[in-house]
Motif scaffolding. Structure first.
Motif, short mmCIF file in Angstrom:
data_model
loop_
_atom_site.label_atom_id
_atom_site.label_comp_id
_atom_site.label_asym_id
_atom_site.label_seq_id
_atom_site.Cartn_x
_atom_site.Cartn_y
_atom_site.Cartn_z
N UNK A 1 49.52 80.44 39.59
CA UNK A 1 48.72 80.71 38.40
C UNK A 1 49.60 81.21 37.25
N UNK A 2 50.59 82.06 37.58
CA UNK A 2 51.48 82.60 36.55
C UNK A 2 52.29 81.50 35.86
N UNK A 3 52.70 80.49 36.60
CA UNK A 3 53.51 79.44 36.02
C UNK A 3 52.66 78.28 35.49
N UNK A 4 51.34 78.47 35.49
CA UNK A 4 50.46 77.48 34.90
C UNK A 4 50.17 76.26 35.75
N UNK A 5 50.35 76.38 37.05
CA UNK A 5 50.07 75.25 37.93
C UNK A 5 48.56 75.05 38.08
N UNK A 6 48.12 73.82 38.01
CA UNK A 6 46.69 73.52 38.11
C UNK A 6 46.24 73.49 39.57
N UNK A 7 44.92 73.61 39.76
CA UNK A 7 44.37 73.53 41.10
C UNK A 7 44.58 72.14 41.68
N UNK A 8 44.75 72.05 43.00
CA UNK A 8 44.87 70.72 43.62
C UNK A 8 43.62 69.89 43.35
N UNK A 9 43.81 68.59 43.22
CA UNK A 9 42.69 67.71 42.94
C UNK A 9 42.64 66.58 43.95
N UNK A 10 41.43 66.15 44.25
CA UNK A 10 41.26 64.99 45.12
C UNK A 10 40.95 65.35 46.55
N UNK A 11 40.22 64.47 47.20
CA UNK A 11 39.82 64.69 48.59
C UNK A 11 41.02 64.71 49.53
N UNK A 12 42.01 63.84 49.27
CA UNK A 12 43.18 63.78 50.14
C UNK A 12 43.96 65.08 50.10
N UNK B 1 54.37 67.62 62.28
CA UNK B 1 54.25 66.17 62.17
C UNK B 1 53.57 65.73 60.87
N UNK B 2 52.49 66.41 60.48
CA UNK B 2 51.82 65.98 59.26
C UNK B 2 52.62 66.37 58.02
N UNK B 3 53.50 67.36 58.15
CA UNK B 3 54.29 67.78 57.01
C UNK B 3 55.38 66.80 56.63
N UNK B 4 55.65 65.80 57.49
CA UNK B 4 56.68 64.82 57.17
C UNK B 4 56.19 63.77 56.18
N UNK B 5 54.88 63.70 55.94
CA UNK B 5 54.34 62.72 55.00
C UNK B 5 53.82 63.43 53.75
N UNK B 6 54.17 62.88 52.60
CA UNK B 6 53.78 63.50 51.33
C UNK B 6 52.39 63.07 50.90
N UNK B 7 51.69 63.95 50.21
CA UNK B 7 50.40 63.63 49.58
C UNK B 7 50.64 63.58 48.07
N UNK B 8 50.34 62.47 47.41
CA UNK B 8 50.58 62.36 45.97
C UNK B 8 49.90 63.50 45.20
N UNK B 9 50.68 64.15 44.33
CA UNK B 9 50.14 65.22 43.51
C UNK B 9 50.09 66.57 44.17
N UNK C 1 51.83 70.30 38.72
CA UNK C 1 50.91 69.83 39.75
C UNK C 1 50.62 68.35 39.62
N UNK C 2 50.75 67.81 38.43
CA UNK C 2 50.44 66.40 38.23
C UNK C 2 51.53 65.49 38.78
N UNK C 3 52.69 66.08 39.15
CA UNK C 3 53.79 65.29 39.67
C UNK C 3 53.68 65.20 41.18
N UNK C 4 53.95 64.03 41.72
CA UNK C 4 53.97 63.88 43.17
C UNK C 4 55.23 64.49 43.73
N UNK C 5 55.21 64.96 44.99
CA UNK C 5 56.42 65.49 45.60
C UNK C 5 57.50 64.41 45.65
N UNK C 6 58.73 64.81 45.60
CA UNK C 6 59.81 63.86 45.67
C UNK C 6 59.78 63.12 46.99
N UNK C 7 60.04 61.85 46.94
CA UNK C 7 60.08 61.05 48.16
C UNK C 7 61.31 61.40 48.96
#
Length: 308
Positions: A67-78, A183-191, A3-9
């Motif tokens: 949760x099974x793979x240990x992914x953390x909850x999303x963080x941040x207002x964005x 349309x909004x899915x074409x832009x990535x949100x960091x993390x 979860x701490x990694x941003x999606x690939x550009x």
């Protein structure tokens, strides 16, 4: 990917892989109509309740896997802003579509909702300068609209003018919701990766629809083995898996092309109905299926129209 990694550009993913994700998602969406119909027949659930279970179960399954793979909850207002937006738009799209079906018919609602979405996406992309409306974009949309009309038909007999106008308006709202998600899915949100967006977004949308359906049409049904299996299938294949693949594909493919590839949904649904329910396509349906397949192929082969 943690979860701490941003999606690939977009530059780090091959466009061909993105197109494959979209083709797979459109094909898997086509199983949703059959699964949802079987669930409604088996459990006597109204369409709005089926839509609520679809989003809620799909979202819950993804969150459980995260949760099974240990992914953390999303963080941040964005991140939570994107999740909430996807959830609300998904709920609006599902609710408006099924309301349009109740006022008109499955054919009319499908024709307007799925047919209008690519045009709305292309118009928006052109307005903001992301893509020019040329023969590579307008041509496949016109071809797809003709094919969709032949495939699903437009049975307007017996419909009153207020019902037709109301249903058409609701179907256009559903198309607008799907276009906005695209349309909004074409832009990535960091993390924030695609699976997390889909899981938590659908959980939000499912809860919204449950609150809408429970006091109106009800959510209760007989929890038989068959009905539970159908609920899980509906939440998994055409929802959790299909939408995750769709959001991944959006990172490298133009939004208007993605909306066109989504037309594989009614094509797959019609073919499944013919194979499994003995609902054979006539000459018009076969012609429409061929036109739809041609439109998707042309859109896939067209040069990229997105401005980098």
């Amino acid at each position: 990917m943690h979860a701490s990694h941003a999606p690939l550009a977009p530059a780090h993913r091959k466009p061909g892989a993105g197109l494959l994700f979209l083709v797979l998602s459109g094909t898997l969406w086509g199983t949703g109509g059959l699964t949802g119909s079987l669930l409604s027949l088996n459990s006597a659930l109204p369409p709005l309740a089926v839509a609520a279970y679809r989003l809620a179960v799909g979202g819950a399954l993804i969150i459980f896997f995260l949760a099974l793979i240990g992914r953390r909850l999303p963080r941040g207002r964005t991140a939570w802003g994107r999740i909430t937006t996807v959830g609300v738009l998904s709920a609006m799209c599902q609710a408006c579509y099924f309301a349009a079906v109740s006022l008109t018919s499955v054919s009319v609602a499908t024709l307007i909702t799925i047919g209008a979405a690519p045009a709305l996406v292309l118009a928006t992309e052109s307005a903001v300068g992301r893509r020019r409306a040329d023969r590579w974009s307008v041509g496949p949309i016109c071809l797809a609209l003709a094919g969709l009309g032949l495939l699903v038909g437009v049975p307007i007999g017996g419909l009153t003018a207020p019902a037709m106008l109301g249903g058409a308006g609701l179907a256009l709202l559903a198309a607008g919701g799907f276009a906005a998600i695209t349309l909004i899915g074409t832009s990535a949100v960091p993390g924030l990766d695609e699976m997390t967006t889909t899981g938590f977004g659908f959980a939000v949308g499912g809860l919204f629809l449950i609150f809408l359906a429970e006091p109106t049409v009800g959510m209760g049904f007989d929890p038989s083995v068959t009905s539970i299996t159908l609920v899980i299938m509906l939440g998994t294949v055409p929802t959790a898996v299909a939408y995750t693949l769709y959001f991944r594909g959006l990172r490298t493919v133009a939004a208007s092309t993605a909306a066109l590839v989504a037309l594989l949904e009614p094509l797959t649904g019609a073919l499944l109905a013919a194979l499994m329910l003995d609902d054979h396509l006539g000459a018009a349906g076969i012609s429409g299926a061929a036109l739809l397949a041609a439109a998707v192929t042309i859109a896939a082969m067209a040069p990229s129209g997105r401005l980098r």
